[in-house]
Design a protein around this motif. Structure first.
Motif, short mmCIF file in Angstrom:
data_model
loop_
_atom_site.label_atom_id
_atom_site.label_comp_id
_atom_site.label_asym_id
_atom_site.label_seq_id
_atom_site.Cartn_x
_atom_site.Cartn_y
_atom_site.Cartn_z
N VAL A 122 -17.83 -17.72 -7.25
CA VAL A 122 -18.81 -18.31 -6.31
C VAL A 122 -19.81 -19.17 -7.08
O VAL A 122 -20.19 -18.83 -8.20
CB VAL A 122 -19.50 -17.21 -5.46
CG1 VAL A 122 -20.37 -16.32 -6.30
CG2 VAL A 122 -20.29 -17.80 -4.31
N GLY A 123 -20.23 -20.28 -6.47
CA GLY A 123 -21.19 -21.17 -7.12
C GLY A 123 -22.59 -20.60 -7.15
O GLY A 123 -23.21 -20.46 -8.20
N THR A 124 -23.14 -20.25 -5.96
CA THR A 124 -24.48 -19.67 -5.85
C THR A 124 -24.38 -18.37 -5.07
O THR A 124 -23.89 -18.36 -3.94
CB THR A 124 -25.46 -20.64 -5.15
OG1 THR A 124 -25.52 -21.85 -5.91
CG2 THR A 124 -26.85 -20.04 -5.07
N ASN A 125 -24.88 -17.27 -5.67
CA ASN A 125 -24.73 -15.94 -5.07
C ASN A 125 -26.06 -15.30 -4.73
O ASN A 125 -26.90 -15.12 -5.59
CB ASN A 125 -23.97 -15.01 -6.03
CG ASN A 125 -23.84 -13.63 -5.47
OD1 ASN A 125 -23.53 -13.45 -4.30
ND2 ASN A 125 -24.07 -12.63 -6.31
N TYR A 126 -26.22 -14.94 -3.45
CA TYR A 126 -27.32 -14.09 -3.00
C TYR A 126 -26.78 -12.72 -2.56
O TYR A 126 -27.54 -11.85 -2.19
CB TYR A 126 -28.04 -14.71 -1.80
CG TYR A 126 -28.83 -15.95 -2.10
CD1 TYR A 126 -30.20 -15.89 -2.33
CD2 TYR A 126 -28.22 -17.20 -2.14
CE1 TYR A 126 -30.95 -17.03 -2.57
CE2 TYR A 126 -28.96 -18.35 -2.39
CZ TYR A 126 -30.32 -18.25 -2.60
OH TYR A 126 -31.05 -19.39 -2.85
N GLY A 146 -18.32 -17.86 -15.47
CA GLY A 146 -16.96 -17.42 -15.21
C GLY A 146 -16.80 -16.71 -13.87
O GLY A 146 -15.76 -16.80 -13.24
N ILE A 147 -17.84 -16.03 -13.40
CA ILE A 147 -17.81 -15.39 -12.09
C ILE A 147 -18.76 -16.12 -11.14
O ILE A 147 -18.37 -16.51 -10.04
CB ILE A 147 -18.18 -13.89 -12.18
CG1 ILE A 147 -17.20 -13.15 -13.10
CG2 ILE A 147 -18.23 -13.26 -10.79
CD1 ILE A 147 -15.75 -13.12 -12.61
N VAL A 148 -20.02 -16.32 -11.56
CA VAL A 148 -21.04 -16.95 -10.71
C VAL A 148 -21.77 -18.03 -11.49
O VAL A 148 -22.16 -17.81 -12.64
CB VAL A 148 -22.09 -15.89 -10.26
CG1 VAL A 148 -23.17 -16.52 -9.42
CG2 VAL A 148 -21.44 -14.77 -9.49
N GLY A 149 -21.97 -19.18 -10.87
CA GLY A 149 -22.78 -20.22 -11.49
C GLY A 149 -24.23 -19.80 -11.55
O GLY A 149 -24.84 -19.76 -12.62
N GLU A 150 -24.82 -19.46 -10.39
CA GLU A 150 -26.20 -19.00 -10.32
C GLU A 150 -26.26 -17.73 -9.48
O GLU A 150 -25.95 -17.75 -8.29
CB GLU A 150 -27.12 -20.06 -9.72
CG GLU A 150 -28.55 -19.61 -9.66
CD GLU A 150 -29.49 -20.64 -9.07
OE1 GLU A 150 -30.71 -20.49 -9.27
OE2 GLU A 150 -29.03 -21.58 -8.40
N ASN A 151 -26.67 -16.63 -10.10
CA ASN A 151 -26.86 -15.36 -9.41
C ASN A 151 -28.34 -15.23 -9.08
O ASN A 151 -29.16 -15.03 -9.96
CB ASN A 151 -26.39 -14.19 -10.29
CG ASN A 151 -26.21 -12.92 -9.52
OD1 ASN A 151 -25.71 -12.92 -8.41
ND2 ASN A 151 -26.61 -11.81 -10.13
N ASP A 154 -31.45 -11.77 -5.20
CA ASP A 154 -30.78 -10.79 -4.34
C ASP A 154 -29.34 -10.54 -4.77
O ASP A 154 -28.69 -9.62 -4.26
CB ASP A 154 -30.75 -11.26 -2.88
CG ASP A 154 -32.13 -11.30 -2.25
OD1 ASP A 154 -33.04 -10.63 -2.77
OD2 ASP A 154 -32.28 -11.98 -1.22
N GLY A 155 -28.81 -11.34 -5.67
CA GLY A 155 -27.40 -11.28 -6.04
C GLY A 155 -27.05 -10.07 -6.89
O GLY A 155 -27.77 -9.71 -7.82
N ILE A 156 -25.92 -9.45 -6.56
CA ILE A 156 -25.43 -8.28 -7.28
C ILE A 156 -23.98 -8.54 -7.68
O ILE A 156 -23.15 -8.87 -6.82
CB ILE A 156 -25.52 -7.01 -6.41
CG1 ILE A 156 -26.98 -6.74 -6.02
CG2 ILE A 156 -24.93 -5.81 -7.15
CD1 ILE A 156 -27.15 -5.64 -4.99
N VAL A 157 -23.69 -8.39 -8.97
CA VAL A 157 -22.33 -8.59 -9.49
C VAL A 157 -21.92 -7.29 -10.17
O VAL A 157 -22.52 -6.87 -11.16
CB VAL A 157 -22.28 -9.77 -10.47
CG1 VAL A 157 -20.87 -9.96 -11.01
CG2 VAL A 157 -22.79 -11.05 -9.80
N LEU A 158 -20.88 -6.63 -9.63
CA LEU A 158 -20.46 -5.31 -10.09
C LEU A 158 -19.00 -5.34 -10.56
O LEU A 158 -18.13 -5.83 -9.84
CB LEU A 158 -20.57 -4.28 -8.96
CG LEU A 158 -21.93 -4.13 -8.29
CD1 LEU A 158 -21.82 -3.24 -7.06
CD2 LEU A 158 -22.94 -3.57 -9.27
N THR A 159 -18.74 -4.81 -11.73
CA THR A 159 -17.39 -4.58 -12.24
C THR A 159 -16.50 -5.82 -12.09
O THR A 159 -15.40 -5.76 -11.55
CB THR A 159 -16.74 -3.37 -11.53
OG1 THR A 159 -17.72 -2.35 -11.37
CG2 THR A 159 -15.60 -2.80 -12.36
#
Length: 186
Positions: A122-126, A146-151, A154-159
């Motif tokens: 995803v490009g921008t993650n909330y 590699g996963i998110v351009g901008e987290n 509010d953005g949460i990236v797990l595992t």
């Protein structure tokens, strides 16, 4: 909003395979949906397809599966092969996602190119990304990951994990280019 389904709202899309599709336009773009509201997308595969936001000067929002997600869930989806391009908010699965959206157990392996907020998933993650992965090439200038351009906060990236190649100039990372949120077990 340009895609196979244009705008998806209050819907469920399941068990679908799309191959060799080309979407070139402007606005909110995705191969499957341009914008997705209050919906669930599950077990969808996008194979050897292209999504390019090239027809306007600003050219933001392009995703290998969907454009922006609002109050929506993507689960067990795959984008393999192909190419995604926009200047801003570019992702292998979705261009961007709101804080009440999730991408779960999904995988992207394609070439993704943009100027800012460019990510393998995803490009921008909330919202919440969980158990997602990327293999491919992400190329951009600022906020390239590699996963998110901008987290966002509010953005949460797990595992999540990245096995792809990331090329950028400013704020470049294997998981997130710019992180203001939560990264855990990545």
């Amino acid at each position: 909003d340009l895609s196979i389904f244009g705008v998806v709202e209050n819907a469920e899309i399941k068990n679908l395979k799309v191959e060799n599709c080309v979407i070139i336009g402007e606005g909110r773009l995705g191969v499957l949906s341009g914008a997705t509201f209050s919906s669930k997308i599950e077990n969808v595969s996008i194979i050897n397809s292209r999504c390019e936001n090239r027809l306007s000067d600003h050219g933001s929002n392009a995703g290998g599966l969907t454009g922006p997600l609002y109050q929506s869930v993507i689960e067990n989806c795959l984008v393999k092969g192909g190419y995604v391009f926009a200047k801003d908010c570019v992702g292998g699965i979705s261009s961007s996602m709101s804080s009440d959206s999730q991408i779960i157990n999904s995988y992207s392996d394609c070439d993704i190119e943009g100027t800012s907020n460019v990510g393998g998933v995803v490009g921008t993650n909330y919202g919440i990304l969980e158990n997602c992965s990327f293999e491919g090439i992400v190329t951009g200038n600022t906020n390239v990951g590699g996963i998110v351009g901008e987290n966002r906060a509010d953005g949460i990236v797990l595992t999540c994990y990245n096995k792809g190649t990331i090329v950028g100039t400013n704020e470049v990372g294997g998981i997130c280019g710019m992180n203001r949120g939560i990264l855990q077990n990545c």
